[in-house]
Design a protein around this motif. Structure first.
Motif, PDB file in Angstrom:
ATOM      1  N   GLY A  11     -38.520 -96.200  20.502  1.00 22.44           N
ATOM      2  CA  GLY A  11     -38.280 -95.503  19.259  1.00 22.44           C
ATOM      3  C   GLY A  11     -37.218 -94.432  19.330  1.00 22.44           C
ATOM      4  N   GLN A  12     -36.531 -94.326  20.468  1.00 24.68           N
ATOM      5  CA  GLN A  12     -35.493 -93.303  20.645  1.00 24.68           C
ATOM      6  C   GLN A  12     -34.244 -93.938  21.256  1.00 24.68           C
ATOM      7  N   PRO A  13     -33.485 -94.683  20.482  1.00 26.45           N
ATOM      8  CA  PRO A  13     -32.294 -95.362  21.012  1.00 26.45           C
ATOM      9  C   PRO A  13     -31.346 -94.383  21.696  1.00 26.45           C
ATOM     10  N   GLY A  14     -30.908 -94.754  22.888  1.00 23.07           N
ATOM     11  CA  GLY A  14     -29.983 -93.915  23.626  1.00 23.07           C
ATOM     12  C   GLY A  14     -30.623 -92.811  24.428  1.00 23.07           C
ATOM     13  N   VAL A  15     -31.962 -92.640  24.317  1.00 21.29           N
ATOM     14  CA  VAL A  15     -32.674 -91.600  25.062  1.00 21.29           C
ATOM     15  C   VAL A  15     -33.374 -92.258  26.250  1.00 21.29           C
ATOM     16  N   LEU A  16     -33.075 -91.798  27.446  1.00 20.42           N
ATOM     17  CA  LEU A  16     -33.479 -92.479  28.667  1.00 20.42           C
ATOM     18  C   LEU A  16     -34.890 -92.132  29.125  1.00 20.42           C
ATOM     19  N   ASP A  17     -35.538 -93.110  29.734  1.00 23.14           N
ATOM     20  CA  ASP A  17     -36.763 -92.909  30.492  1.00 23.14           C
ATOM     21  C   ASP A  17     -36.359 -92.485  31.910  1.00 23.14           C
ATOM     22  N   ASP A  18     -37.311 -91.986  32.689  1.00 22.20           N
ATOM     23  CA  ASP A  18     -37.015 -91.654  34.088  1.00 22.20           C
ATOM     24  C   ASP A  18     -37.514 -92.775  34.992  1.00 22.20           C
ATOM     25  N   SER A  19     -36.969 -93.960  34.808  1.00 19.66           N
ATOM     26  CA  SER A  19     -37.498 -95.147  35.473  1.00 19.66           C
ATOM     27  C   SER A  19     -36.801 -95.486  36.773  1.00 19.66           C
ATOM     28  N   ALA A  20     -35.659 -94.883  37.070  1.00 18.32           N
ATOM     29  CA  ALA A  20     -34.933 -95.195  38.303  1.00 18.32           C
ATOM     30  C   ALA A  20     -34.037 -94.026  38.658  1.00 18.32           C
TER      31      ALA A  20
END
Length: 303
Positions: free
Chosen positions: A115-124
């Motif tokens: 739901g937040q295009p362009g906003v990153l997760d801390d997945s790597a």
């Protein structure tokens, strides 16, 4: 792995139904769901392999259950794509991962917050083996131009990671002592130590509902396992010498500060979960733990 995931499984399964890569099979291990989660999977993907457990084996136990079957069987599989049930994939996300992977390479996608295009997760990213956390967390940050090309990283979450079967044959399965949380950091460290590399392929895009599966840091479950498992991870890879002791001083200090803030916000459930996690780490009680009760009725959320 699913555990009472009926609230977000429909979106997950619908996205999988739009995947364009032709040669993949769905394996789901259900950890004792009481909300009909296994039935939702079977209805959407009748050909899927659904393993049903009567109890919660944790993320590690569920994944290892499926991995043992895959590794023991005569199969044409070259790799395993871990994919959390709180993710939502894009139709062509598998092709770039497969194109970049080989028997010596694990590949993760670019992961955004749902739901937040362009906003990153801390997945790597790269892990700080002094403090036991990401060196630079990308959670909630906007992507930059430098993230447009494949890059090597030290660790990636198993929320979505393509792993060659050769990795498991070389280093073994997930460490079941974790049950949930930090098992992926441990797995990536062992893979890296064995000579495997981990790449992020930005052409593969996945969205993640952060914390929808296990609750995250502000749940009793997440708080307990994050507290217990982080020092276990650090001691496992640093030993019991000065580096681990320095980490432990830092970790205990920051936990004390967090408990003060949580107490001020009325989150005594998280304080108790933290203390249980510390107690069980020092007592050597790993695997399936006892986080405690969920958040007390009537307490306030922190600002």
């Amino acid at each position: 792995m699913t555990t009472n995931a009926a609230g977000h499984l429909p979106a997950y399964l619908a996205a999988l139904g739009r995947v364009t890569y032709p040669a993949w099979d769905l394996w789901v291990v259900d950890n004792g769901s009481s909300d009909g989660s296994p039935g939702l999977v079977a209805a959407a993907f009748p050909e899927a392999t659904v393993l049903r457990n009567d109890a919660n084996l944790g993320f590690t136990g569920a994944c290892n259950q499926a991995l043992r079957l895959l590794l023991a069987g005569a199969t044409d599989y070259r790799g395993v794509l871990f994919l959390n049930d709180d993710t939502e994939v894009t139709p062509g996300f598998i092709e770039p991962l497969v194109a970049l992977a080989d028997d010596g390479t694990l590949v993760a996608p670019r992961c955004y917050l749902a739901g937040q295009p362009g906003v990153l997760d801390d997945s790597a990213g790269d892990f700080d083996w002094l403090r036991g956390k990401w060196k630079e967390s990308t959670l909630g940050t906007s992507e930059t131009a430098t993230e447009g090309a494949p890059r090597g990283v030290g660790a990636a979450n198993l929320s979505c990671l393509l792993v060659p079967l050769q990795v498991f044959r070389t280093i073994g399965l997930l460490d079941d002592a974790f049950f949930a949380y930090y098992d992926d950091t441990d797995f990536c460290r062992r893979a890296g130590d064995a000579g495997f590399r981990i790449l992020v392929e930005p052409a593969s895009i996945v969205y993640h509902r952060k914390g929808a599966t296990l609750g995250g840091q502000l749940s009793v479950f997440g708080c307990y396992y994050l507290t217990r498992n982080r020092p276990y991870l650090m001691r496992k890879h640093l030993g019991r010498g000065p580096r681990f002791l320095a980490f432990l001083v830092y970790f205990l200090t920051t936990r004390a500060v967090r408990m003060v803030l949580w107490a001020k916000a009325g989150r005594f459930d998280l304080c108790r979960a933290t203390l249980r996690g510390l107690r069980d780490f020092f007592a050597g009680r790993m695997g399936a733990g006892k986080p405690g009760r969920a958040r007390d009725r009537g307490t306030r959320r922190p600002a």
